[in-house]
Design an enzyme around this catalytic site. Structure first.
Site, mmCIF file in Angstrom:
data_model
loop_
_atom_site.group_PDB
_atom_site.id
_atom_site.type_symbol
_atom_site.label_atom_id
_atom_site.label_comp_id
_atom_site.label_asym_id
_atom_site.label_seq_id
_atom_site.Cartn_x
_atom_site.Cartn_y
_atom_site.Cartn_z
ATOM 1 C CG HIS A 1 104.864 -61.526 -3.064
ATOM 2 N ND1 HIS A 1 103.149 -61.316 -3.164
ATOM 3 C CD2 HIS A 1 105.285 -61.319 -1.686
ATOM 4 C CE1 HIS A 1 103.376 -60.689 -1.750
ATOM 5 N NE2 HIS A 1 103.770 -60.900 -0.632
ATOM 6 C CB SER B 1 100.466 -53.822 -0.379
ATOM 7 O OG SER B 1 99.941 -54.690 0.233
ATOM 8 C CB VAL C 1 109.443 -54.759 -6.529
ATOM 9 C CG1 VAL C 1 107.732 -54.996 -8.415
ATOM 10 C CG2 VAL C 1 109.758 -55.180 -6.750
ATOM 11 C CG LEU D 1 102.551 -65.002 -3.621
ATOM 12 C CD1 LEU D 1 102.899 -66.093 -3.953
ATOM 13 C CD2 LEU D 1 102.764 -64.897 -2.568
HETATM 14 P P1 AMP Z 1 103.755 -60.724 3.764
HETATM 15 O O1 AMP Z 1 103.854 -61.819 2.173
HETATM 16 O O2 AMP Z 1 102.729 -59.123 2.964
HETATM 17 O O3 AMP Z 1 104.227 -61.085 4.371
HETATM 18 O O4 AMP Z 1 105.732 -60.342 2.323
HETATM 19 C C1 AMP Z 1 106.018 -60.797 2.464
HETATM 20 C C2 AMP Z 1 107.519 -60.553 1.517
HETATM 21 O O5 AMP Z 1 107.512 -59.981 0.843
HETATM 22 C C3 AMP Z 1 107.855 -59.617 3.375
HETATM 23 O O6 AMP Z 1 109.234 -59.839 2.729
HETATM 24 C C4 AMP Z 1 107.789 -58.123 1.936
HETATM 25 O O7 AMP Z 1 108.981 -57.506 2.574
HETATM 26 C C5 AMP Z 1 107.492 -58.839 0.864
HETATM 27 N N1 AMP Z 1 107.392 -57.870 0.232
HETATM 28 C C6 AMP Z 1 106.023 -57.251 -0.032
HETATM 29 N N2 AMP Z 1 105.202 -56.480 -0.465
HETATM 30 C C7 AMP Z 1 106.667 -56.221 -1.094
HETATM 31 C C8 AMP Z 1 107.704 -55.424 -3.061
HETATM 32 N N3 AMP Z 1 106.091 -54.601 -2.796
HETATM 33 N N4 AMP Z 1 107.930 -55.711 -3.445
HETATM 34 C C9 AMP Z 1 108.952 -56.277 -3.091
HETATM 35 N N5 AMP Z 1 109.150 -57.319 -1.909
HETATM 36 C C10 AMP Z 1 107.929 -57.287 -0.821
#
Ligand code: AMP
Length: 286
Positions: free
Chosen positions: A37, A184, A175, A33
């Site tokens: 997140h 990411s 973000v 995270l």
């Molecule tokens: P993930 O852990 O990559 O599967 O992402 C989980 C959630 O966090 C998903 O809804 C993603 O789109 C969101 N997420 C990932 N990167 C970001 C970011 N930079 N800003 C906001 N939300 C994000």
């Protein structure tokens, strides 16, 4: 001082925690995270009781992808969730999520066929299946997805609509790091030099956004702007100007658009986008 997070590892534990009452908001994640997140979870906690899931879902990775290498950091994740006001973390093992003898998968439609769906065959079937399972396990009233993964957000919205799942999908912003790079979990793969180059991706997207603000609506012009700048980070797999509702590629004049790209920078395959001519509120109402 942050309150602690209730850690749930089995479906039975989730059901007991959840009970019948209450109105919970689910934030599905794959862990590792970061600040994006965190903001997503803070938003869910501001709306009610928040539960985040942490599950690196094997069925959404192709055999040649980074399932094994994907960063895992449970202890730090739990600290971040506690700090963000999350009430519970659902952290199932693979055997808990996928039981022996299971026979069903969600089959995503046209909206999942292009962009990430074309680049990563089977990806959205894996995403939809695990998200549908999470919805069934947690039974949230709301679920939160950032448009960082724009197509994923649209695919989930479409699944919720077409399977008549009684859940409100709340779209959330992207973000970014101070220099513009979208946060990411995969940024952890970047070497310092690659990290410096990666900022060209968001710079390309912001240049298209600026052109849009100056009145440019021609899809080919916007595409060329992004490609010209983003190429400093690497060779993009795709640069797309698509309709934000259907994700079909646009030619000629665009009234609204999601400008998105995927690009390998060193070991990391990064994606990013900007949404033009449409607000997140409008997206939420689809
Ligand atoms: P993930 O852990 O990559 O599967 O992402 C989980 C959630 O966090 C998903 O809804 C993603 O789109 C969101 N997420 C990932 N990167 C970001 C970011 N930079 N800003 C906001 N939300 C994000």
């Amino acid at each position: 001082m942050a309150s602690s997070v209730t850690v749930l590892r089995t479906v039975r534990e989730v059901r007991e925690w959840r009970g019948d009452a209450g109105d919970v908001g689910l934030v599905p994640t794959m862990g590792a995270l970061h600040g994006g997140h965190r903001r997503l979870v803070e938003r869910a906690a501001a709306d009610g009781v928040a539960i985040a899931s942490i599950f690196v879902n094997p069925t959404q990775f192709a055999p040649n992808e980074d399932y094994r290498a994907y960063p895992r950091s449970e202890e730090a994740d739990l600290a971040l969730l506690a700090d963000a006001g999350c009430a519970a973390a659902f952290i199932p093992g693979v055997e808990e999520m996928y039981r022996p003898g299971e026979d069903m998968r969600v089959v995503p439609g046209d909206i999942a066929s292009r962009l990430e769906g074309a680049a990563r065959p089977g990806h959205f079937a894996g995403v939809c299946t695990v998200v549908a399972k999470l919805f069934g396990m947690v039974r949230p009233a709301r679920t939160y997805f950032s448009h960082k993964d724009f197509q994923q957000l649209r695919v989930v919205q479409t699944m919720v609509r077409d399977l008549a799942l009684w859940i409100r999908v709340v779209p959330f912003e992207i973000v970014r790091e101070p220099d513009g790079l979208a946060m990411s979990s995969r940024n952890a793969y970047l070497t310092p030099d690659e990290r410096r180059r990666a900022v060209a991706l968001s710079r390309g997207l912001f240049a298209a956004r600026d052109e849009w603000a100056r009145g440019t609506r021609d899809a080919a012009t916007l595409r060329a702007t992004v490609r010209g700048i983003a190429s400093d980070a690497g060779t993009p797999e795709y640069v797309s100007i698509a309709d934000p509702v259907t994700l079909r590629e646009l030619e000629g004049r665009a009234e609204r658009a999601v400008v998105s790209l995927a690009c390998r920078v060193g070991r990391a395959r990064l994606i990013d986008n900007v949404l033009l001519g449409m607000s997140l509120d409008e997206l939420a109402r689809l």
